[in-house]
Design an enzyme around this catalytic site. Structure first.
Site, PDB file in Angstrom:
ATOM      1  N   THR A 183       0.837  -1.210   0.000  1.00 36.56           N
ATOM      2  CA  THR A 183       0.000   0.000   0.000  1.00 36.56           C
ATOM      3  C   THR A 183       0.869   1.256   0.000  1.00 36.56           C
ATOM      4  OG1 THR A 183      -1.610  -1.230   1.303  1.00 36.56           O
ATOM      5  CG2 THR A 183      -1.863   1.162   1.256  1.00 36.56           C
ATOM      6  N   ASP A 224       2.149  -8.185  10.520  1.00 39.84           N
ATOM      7  CA  ASP A 224       3.453  -8.875  10.545  1.00 39.84           C
ATOM      8  C   ASP A 224       4.563  -7.994  11.125  1.00 39.84           C
ATOM      9  OD1 ASP A 224       2.164 -10.895   9.276  1.00 39.84           O
ATOM     10  OD2 ASP A 224       3.108 -10.620   7.326  1.00 39.84           O
TER      11      ASP A 224
HETATM   12  N1  LIG Z   1       4.616  -1.786  -5.924  1.00 43.88           N
HETATM   13  C1  LIG Z   1       3.355  -1.342  -5.847  1.00 43.88           C
HETATM   14  N2  LIG Z   1       2.995  -0.215  -6.464  1.00 43.88           N
HETATM   15  C2  LIG Z   1       1.738   0.245  -6.391  1.00 43.88           C
HETATM   16  N3  LIG Z   1       0.762  -0.367  -5.703  1.00 43.88           N
HETATM   17  C3  LIG Z   1       1.051  -1.493  -5.062  1.00 43.88           C
HETATM   18  C4  LIG Z   1       2.366  -2.043  -5.088  1.00 43.88           C
HETATM   19  N4  LIG Z   1       2.357  -3.168  -4.362  1.00 43.88           N
HETATM   20  C5  LIG Z   1       1.104  -3.325  -3.898  1.00 43.88           C
HETATM   21  N5  LIG Z   1       0.306  -2.318  -4.322  1.00 43.88           N
HETATM   22  C6  LIG Z   1      -1.098  -2.144  -4.026  1.00 43.88           C
HETATM   23  O1  LIG Z   1      -1.308  -1.915  -2.640  1.00 43.88           O
HETATM   24  C7  LIG Z   1      -2.459  -2.611  -2.176  1.00 43.88           C
HETATM   25  C8  LIG Z   1      -2.096  -3.478  -1.008  1.00 43.88           C
HETATM   26  O2  LIG Z   1      -0.922  -4.258  -1.284  1.00 43.88           O
HETATM   27  P1  LIG Z   1      -0.682  -5.685  -0.613  1.00 43.88           P
HETATM   28  O3  LIG Z   1      -1.796  -6.608  -0.943  1.00 43.88           O
HETATM   29  O4  LIG Z   1       0.690  -6.098  -0.964  1.00 43.88           O
HETATM   30  O5  LIG Z   1      -0.841  -5.420   0.944  1.00 43.88           O
HETATM   31  P2  LIG Z   1       0.042  -4.582   1.934  1.00 43.88           P
HETATM   32  O6  LIG Z   1      -0.320  -3.163   1.829  1.00 43.88           O
HETATM   33  O7  LIG Z   1       1.466  -4.912   1.721  1.00 43.88           O
HETATM   34  O8  LIG Z   1      -0.498  -5.126   3.310  1.00 43.88           O
HETATM   35  P3  LIG Z   1      -0.162  -6.542   3.991  1.00 43.88           P
HETATM   36  O9  LIG Z   1       0.839  -7.250   3.153  1.00 43.88           O
HETATM   37  O10 LIG Z   1       0.322  -6.190   5.337  1.00 43.88           O
HETATM   38  O11 LIG Z   1      -1.480  -7.241   4.035  1.00 43.88           O
HETATM   39  C9  LIG Z   1      -3.002  -3.392  -3.335  1.00 43.88           C
HETATM   40  O12 LIG Z   1      -4.119  -2.715  -3.852  1.00 43.88           O
HETATM   41  C10 LIG Z   1      -1.865  -3.425  -4.334  1.00 43.88           C
HETATM   42  O13 LIG Z   1      -2.320  -3.458  -5.664  1.00 43.88           O
HETATM   43  O1  LIG Z   2      -4.943 -14.391   3.094  1.00 37.71           O
HETATM   44  P1  LIG Z   2      -4.474 -13.004   2.929  1.00 37.71           P
HETATM   45  O2  LIG Z   2      -5.514 -11.971   3.080  1.00 37.71           O
HETATM   46  O3  LIG Z   2      -3.658 -12.825   1.691  1.00 37.71           O
HETATM   47  O4  LIG Z   2      -3.501 -12.687   4.144  1.00 37.71           O
HETATM   48  C1  LIG Z   2      -2.388 -13.462   4.491  1.00 37.71           C
HETATM   49  C2  LIG Z   2      -1.179 -12.595   4.557  1.00 37.71           C
HETATM   50  O5  LIG Z   2      -1.392 -11.457   5.325  1.00 37.71           O
HETATM   51  C3  LIG Z   2      -0.240 -11.148   6.078  1.00 37.71           C
HETATM   52  O6  LIG Z   2      -0.551 -11.206   7.422  1.00 37.71           O
HETATM   53  C4  LIG Z   2       0.180  -9.765   5.758  1.00 37.71           C
HETATM   54  O7  LIG Z   2      -0.878  -8.932   6.134  1.00 37.71           O
HETATM   55  C5  LIG Z   2       0.796 -12.201   5.734  1.00 37.71           C
HETATM   56  O8  LIG Z   2       1.534 -12.653   6.813  1.00 37.71           O
HETATM   57  C6  LIG Z   2      -0.056 -13.295   5.180  1.00 37.71           C
HETATM   58  O9  LIG Z   2       0.666 -14.037   4.227  1.00 37.71           O
END
Ligand SMILES: Nc1ncnc2c1ncn2[C@@H]1O[C@H](COP(=O)(O)OP(=O)(O)OP(=O)(O)O)[C@@H](O)[C@H]1O
Ligand SMILES: O=P(O)(O)OC[C@H]1O[C@](O)(CO)[C@@H](O)[C@@H]1O
Ligand SMILES: [Mg+2]
Length: 568
Positions: A295, A323
């Site tokens: 995000t 995490d």
């Molecule tokens: N490199 C990137 N550039 C732009 N948008 C991104 C990028 N990586 C992820 N996103 C967007 O951010 C949002 C959330 O990303 P992701 O599913 O990786 O979760 P996160 O924010 O890392 O949270 P978590 O992993 O803790 O659940 C998604 O809508 C995804 O498309």
């Molecule tokens: O099933 P989902 O929504 O992808 O979430 C699992 C993932 O979410 C996390 O807790 C990151 O938010 C990771 O540890 C885990 O792999």
């Protein structure tokens, strides 16, 4: 070792080589006590300097003498004799400290000039690309509920230092970075009527999301008199695929009592142009983005696009990750709640394991890349025999492997508890399918290490001990630890985080993340946080602590450790 007289005041010289070779230091004045490095380190630890006379020489003279960092061999061998210790790097570091402390009178001022290696990490601001940007007086000044006291307002010169632990003898560790301190500014860059705020939650859920949303709404409404506040539904894609939801304090009143996010969330769906077009067409000028590392990367792209278009729009990141793998900040909200829930699972596994002969409790916890939840649940429960995390490789079979360890623990204690983070040991599992290797956001999806370990352990016991009782209880509380409301500590954190974020936006800061550094909330440039990773540092004390309370091995193969010994 030669001691230059420049290191000491004129009334001091150090002892003769003879005394030094005995590992002792003294001054030839005859009045000073003999001090060994051990005594000195004891005195430094316990602040009992009364018997030590200390030299007022500047720090640089220590630094000139500083040695390379002590090697593992220097530090590790508890059986080192005293004189071996004296000759080691660590010993000579303490000796150097000894020389410089041993002639300074403790009631003299102890100000030591430090080499200055400082930098300020300035937070981006709307005025970087919008000119003019008039000031208004902060509405908090006239709040019915709130009476700012002296010292309440912060300014750009209020900063928080990042580096609070240094090796005083190692100049490379003295580099200091300062971040703007979060909090209300006397002048703001928005009037209350002008603000149109949007809040969005993205990625996986996490305890405290609803608290953060609620506190942003409440504080904008009550502290800043902002009445145009909107929720974006279902993550980034909500900007362009659904109507914003109007929010007010009454609507969000009970939200903090619920897990998950009342706004909904999703992975994927990040289309930069569509999102920024929607921000522009909806007239949003403060965008609060709550999410994890992915995000935050998206938020950086939004900020850059907004800046390119020269829009008066503040883009603010509020880091969320159960995490705890977002870097720079101390920790993320929801993490402590998750650890508390994880600990309940570990306790259950322990009770189950203890209740049967050769009982084995196995708990799988979240942690895709970082094992913080597993590490803290282990330390917080004290019932774990072995903690397996993505940062540390392990192997199953052969001397020194996990099976060997479990065998020993069962023989010694009659039961054993293993905690495994979801990202651990992935290289041991043959991928069962290649079709679902990435989720919608492009994150790798893993095969279930818990199920794999459980099966492998059961098969192993059956083949090795076919006629002996054995019971393996597998607990996978994955989603239970994150689908709960935040605990008291995390809720308080969420409130401070939200307030910090909106004070910053009102003051015109943009492209920043709000978060705690050394316990103080700061404004940190978004890209810095987005590109950081916070993994378990297996070279630091926390991991050593895990190993020492569990008495768990390093899982180094025999051939590998022999090779390492050869190299040394
Ligand atoms: N490199 C990137 N550039 C732009 N948008 C991104 C990028 N990586 C992820 N996103 C967007 O951010 C949002 C959330 O990303 P992701 O599913 O990786 O979760 P996160 O924010 O890392 O949270 P978590 O992993 O803790 O659940 C998604 O809508 C995804 O498309
Ligand atoms: O099933 P989902 O929504 O992808 O979430 C699992 C993932 O979410 C996390 O807790 C990151 O938010 C990771 O540890 C885990 O792999
Ligand atoms: Mg992530």
């Amino acid at each position: 070792m030669e001691f230059s007289s420049a290191a000491c005041s004129t009334r001091t010289r150090f002892c003769s080589p003879k005394t030094k070779s005995e590992g002792l230091l003294r001054h030839d004045c005859g009045a000073c006590p003999i001090v060994t490095p051990w005594q000195l380190s004891y005195a430094l630890r316990n602040r009992s300097y009364h018997n030590l006379q200390v030299c007022p020489s500047p720090l640089e003279t220590w630094l000139h003498r500083s040695q390379p960092a002590p090697s593992r061999a220097d530090l590790g061998n508890a059986e080192n004799s005293h004189s071996e210790f004296e000759n080691s790097h660590l010993g000579s570091k303490l000796t150097t400290l000894n020389q410089n402390y041993s002639n300074r009178h403790i009631d003299e001022p102890q100000v030591v000039p430090l080499p200055s290696q400082q930098q300020i990490l300035s937070t981006p601001h709307l005025s970087d690309y919008i000119d003019p940007l008039p000031d208004s007086v902060n509405p908090l000044l006239h709040s019915r509920y709130f009476h700012p006291t002296e010292g309440f307002w912060l300014s750009d010169s209020d900063m928080v230092a990042q580096n609070i632990a240094v090796d005083i003898l190692d100049p490379s560790s003295h580099t200091q970075t300062f971040f703007h301190r979060a909090g209300p500014r006397y002048h703001v860059k928005f009037t209350s009527d002008e603000v149109r705020a949007a809040i969005v939650t993205c990625g996986g859920i996490c305890p405290g999301l609803n608290s953060v949303i609620r506190e942003i709404v409440d504080a904008l409404w009550y502290q800043y008199g902002v009445k145009q506040i909107y929720g974006i539904e279902g993550g980034y894609r909500g900007f362009y695929s659904s109507e914003p939801i109007p929010l007010d304090p009454r609507k969000v009143d009970h939200w903090h009592n619920y897990g998950g996010t009342k706004l909904g969330t999703s992975r994927g769906g990040f289309y930069l142009k569509k999102i920024v077009d929607a921000i522009e067409s909806q007239g949003f000028n403060q965008v609060y983005i709550i999410g994890g590392d992915g995000t935050m990367k998206g938020a950086v792209a939004i900020f850059e696009e907004v800046r390119k278009r020269k829009l008066k729009v503040c883009v603010v990141g509020l880091p969320k990750t159960v995490d705890n793998d977002v870097g720079i900040i101390d920790r993320s909200f929801g993490f402590q709640t998750a650890v508390e829930k994880a600990r309940e699972a570990v306790s259950a596994a322990h009770v189950e394991a203890e209740s049967t002969p050769n009982g084995l409790g196995l708990v799988k916890l979240m942690g895709r890349n970082a094992g913080h939840i597993a590490v803290h649940a282990t330390l917080g429960s004290r019932d774990v025999d072995c903690c397996l995390i993505p940062e540390v490789a392990f192997f199953m079979e052969g001397q020194g492997g996990l099976l060997d360890f479990v065998q020993q623990r069962l023989a010694e204690n009659g039961h054993c508890v293993l905690v495994v983070a979801e990202g651990a040991g992935q290289e041991l599992i043959k991928k069962s399918s290649s079709s679902s290797e990435k989720d919608m956001s492009g994150n790798p999806t893993f095969d279930d290490i818990g199920l794999w370990l459980g099966k492998t352990l059961k098969d192993w016991w059956k083949s090795k001990h076919p006629n002996e009782l054995f019971a393996l209880k597998y607990i996978d509380p994955t989603y239970m630890i994150r689908a709960v409301p935040s605990n008291a500590t995390d809720t308080a954190y969420c409130t401070l985080l939200s307030h910090s974020a909106l004070h910053g936006a009102m003051a015109g800061y943009t492209g920043f993340v709000a978060g705690p550094i050394n316990g103080r909330f700061c404004y940190i440039p978004l890209d810095l946080v987005a590109n950081s990773k916070h993994l378990v540092d297996v070279d630091n004390l926390t991991w050593a602590w895990v190993k020492s309370v569990n008495n768990q091995p390093d899982f180094i193969r025999k051939e590998q450790s022999e090779q390492e010994e050869c190299v040394q």
